[in-house]
Design a protein around this motif. Structure first.
Motif, mmCIF file in Angstrom:
data_model
loop_
_atom_site.group_PDB
_atom_site.id
_atom_site.type_symbol
_atom_site.label_atom_id
_atom_site.label_comp_id
_atom_site.label_asym_id
_atom_site.label_seq_id
_atom_site.Cartn_x
_atom_site.Cartn_y
_atom_site.Cartn_z
ATOM 1 N N ALA A 1 -6.302 0.939 1.812
ATOM 2 C CA ALA A 1 -6.150 0.250 0.438
ATOM 3 C C ALA A 1 -7.071 0.297 -0.571
ATOM 4 N N ASN A 2 -8.184 0.188 -0.255
ATOM 5 C CA ASN A 2 -9.359 0.246 -1.205
ATOM 6 C C ASN A 2 -9.809 1.673 -1.351
ATOM 7 N N TYR B 1 -14.123 -5.454 0.291
ATOM 8 C CA TYR B 1 -13.289 -4.340 0.064
ATOM 9 C C TYR B 1 -13.647 -3.011 0.819
ATOM 10 N N LYS C 1 -5.168 -3.867 -5.340
ATOM 11 C CA LYS C 1 -6.048 -5.129 -5.265
ATOM 12 C C LYS C 1 -5.405 -6.220 -4.306
ATOM 13 N N LYS D 1 -6.624 -1.894 5.198
ATOM 14 C CA LYS D 1 -7.453 -2.329 4.072
ATOM 15 C C LYS D 1 -8.471 -1.517 3.704
ATOM 16 N N LYS D 2 -8.971 -0.740 4.600
ATOM 17 C CA LYS D 2 -9.867 0.211 4.326
ATOM 18 C C LYS D 2 -8.931 1.453 3.359
ATOM 19 N N ASN E 1 -4.979 -5.502 -0.655
ATOM 20 C CA ASN E 1 -6.142 -5.787 0.177
ATOM 21 C C ASN E 1 -6.302 -7.444 0.576
ATOM 22 N N GLU E 2 -5.906 -8.417 -0.449
ATOM 23 C CA GLU E 2 -5.911 -9.739 -0.163
ATOM 24 C C GLU E 2 -4.887 -10.209 0.712
ATOM 25 N N ARG F 1 -7.261 3.015 -3.688
ATOM 26 C CA ARG F 1 -7.680 2.488 -5.072
ATOM 27 C C ARG F 1 -8.875 3.321 -6.003
ATOM 28 N N VAL G 1 0.710 -1.173 0.065
ATOM 29 C CA VAL G 1 0.165 0.151 -0.017
ATOM 30 C C VAL G 1 0.837 1.058 -0.118
ATOM 31 N N ILE H 1 -15.352 -2.442 -5.909
ATOM 32 C CA ILE H 1 -15.087 -2.075 -4.460
ATOM 33 C C ILE H 1 -16.333 -1.769 -3.474
#
Length: 485
Positions: free
Chosen positions: A211-212, A244, A181, A208-209, A184-185, A215, A131, A237
């Motif tokens: 990262a998305n 996501y 993406k 994660k938040k 996030n995984e 994105r 990220v 998303i």
């Protein structure tokens, strides 16, 4: 001395003294390899500090670049240090070097160390580094245009590449969106713990938040050039918030937690308070707009002058004129110049204004007006303020122009992000230049930074190809790929 003598005496019969000789000669205070928990805070602090300000004169990317160009701040002296569009060589040389060497190289080390087969396998470290690597690459490409990307960061590979090629911005954006993406995984809530996280203190859900949300920022930025792809990313998303997750409040904001310790203070504090630099006031453009709207954020962004008013002066004024405003122009608000003031990467307010634009353009479903008002409300809440119905009525109904104006207001402090959005959309419309102002660059507000001089000598062939990708001139006037007009 006794241990050395003993080893010599018993060397032929025992051999035990030489067995751990390499361990005996390791200095614990100078390790040859660092784990992710030590690399991560160093790299995060270096790149965020660069994006927020930078303390070194002639290298202050935000303070003496984007914050002036976007008319948040103006200079009252030394107008040739950014306010008149002039740039020092150090400005574009040293920021390039630091973002690559201090930031990207270390994020890549973390990815290698924590990835499959690495010395410290931990997918959460790997995801965090991906990220931050992506965000740093986004800074660089949005600053310079084409940059080394696919072949970058391979100086320590088994087959090192010291002369990486330059990738076009559309290719870089495709790579960054794919990496977010994947990140996030990689990030697993309840998975392996991480240390040294000075952004989210090991809260993987917030990573994660981020990262998305990041994105979504990048997908929206390229939407005018890659509409179908961007719409698909945003639908993916927003259609599955469990898989996501994105920012849902200001508690999720991506901000560097600065400290009371001198080396980790907020960069604005270091320059304006610790170094006693008083070169900046708030720009007339900002004070005029917020006064006209009755916007309470002005009381956070600026300090009142001796008359109790919030006033600024025009950008680009020669020193002899600019200094006459010292008694009347407001200083930057005290909120931004504390030791521990946050250095911001991305906020819930920005995310909602991104979604408002996407909805207004028809790229996502949902109410543009609702996202618009949520973005404004979140920006006010960020500073402990409450938005009123009167204010929303004054702002007016949602429109592309109103969205971008509110984004510009909400991004105060994040000059680089505001500058990128202005170069992309041409909004908000900035006022006509003061007739007394004197500008370099033929009066053109910079559209990019020149590639550093080191590239012309160390990576000449690829440097030349990079220049070709921005129209053949290594100047500050070329429009970048995502520019909409």
């Amino acid at each position: 001395m006794k241990r050395i003598v003993l080893c010599i005496l018993t060397l032929l019969t025992v051999g035990s003294c030489t067995k751990e000789f390499d361990k005996m000669n390791v200095d614990p205070n100078n390790p040859t390899a660092l784990s992710p928990q030590y690399l991560l805070p160093y790299a995060i602090e270096k790149v965020v500090d660069r994006s927020w300000g930078g303390r070194t004169r002639f290298e202050r990317l935000n303070l003496d670049g984007a914050m002036l160009w976007m008319q948040y701040l103006t200079r009252n002296i030394y107008s040739n240090e950014g306010d008149n569009y002039g740039l020092s060589v150090a400005f574009y040389n040293n920021n390039w070097t630091s973002l690559f060497n201090d930031g990207l190289v270390n994020f890549q080390r973390i990815v290698t160390l924590s990835g499959a087969g690495g010395q410290y396998q931990n997918t959460n470290y790997e995801g965090i580094a991906m990220v931050m690597r992506t965000w740093t690459f986004s800074l660089l490409t949005d600053l310079y245009g084409p940059i080394p990307y696919t072949e970058a960061l391979k100086g320590t590979a088994d087959q090192p590449n010291y002369t990486p090629s330059y990738d076009s911005m559309d290719k870089i954006y495709a790579g960054m969106l794919a990496d977010l993406k994947t990140a996030n995984e990689k990030l697993v809530v309840g998975g392996a713990a991480v240390s040294g996280d000075i952004l989210y203190n090991g809260d993987i859900l917030k990573w994660k938040k981020f990262a998305n949300s990041l994105r979504l920022r990048l997908a929206n930025r390229q939407a005018a050039k890659k509409l179908a792809e961007s719409k698909a990313i945003m639908a993916e998303i927003l259609g599955d918030p469990t898989k996501y997750p994105v920012f849902t409040s200001n508690a999720d904001n991506a901000t560097l937690k600065t400290t009371e310790v001198l080396s980790s203070n907020n960069e604005f504090f270091l320059v304006m308070v610790n170094d006693s630099r008083t070169d900046w006031n708030v720009s007339k453009t900002l004070t005029d707009k917020l006064n006209a709207l009755g916007d309470e954020r002005l009381k956070v962004y600026a300090q009142p002058n001796k008359a109790g008013k919030y006033e600024g002066h025009a950008n680009g004024l020669p020193d002899a004129i600019a200094t006459t405003y010292l008694a009347t122009s407001s200083n930057i608000g005290t909120y931004f110049i504390q030791k521990t003031s946050p250095e911001v990467i991305m906020t819930f307010a920005e995310l909602n204004l991104i979604l408002a634009e996407a909805a207004q353009d028809g790229d996502i479903t949902g109410s543009a007006q609702s996202y618009f008002e949520k973005g404004i409300t979140a920006s006010f809440d960020q500073y402990g303020l409450k938005v009123t119905d009167t204010y929303l009525k004054t702002v007016g109904a949602v429109s592309k122009a109103n969205i971008m104006e509110q984004k510009w207001i909400a991004l105060f402090g994040q000059g680089l992000e505001a500058w990128t959005e202005y170069r992309r959309t041409g909004l908000p419309v900035l006022p006509a230049k003061d007739p007394r102002a004197v500008f370099e660059n033929d009066g053109v507000l910079p559209t990019r930074l020149p590639f550093p001089t080191s590239e012309s000598s160390l990576n000449e062939a690829n440097y030349t190809k990079g220049i070709a990708l921005v129209g053949g001139k290594n100047d500050t006037k070329a429009k970048l790929w995502w520019a909409e007009n």
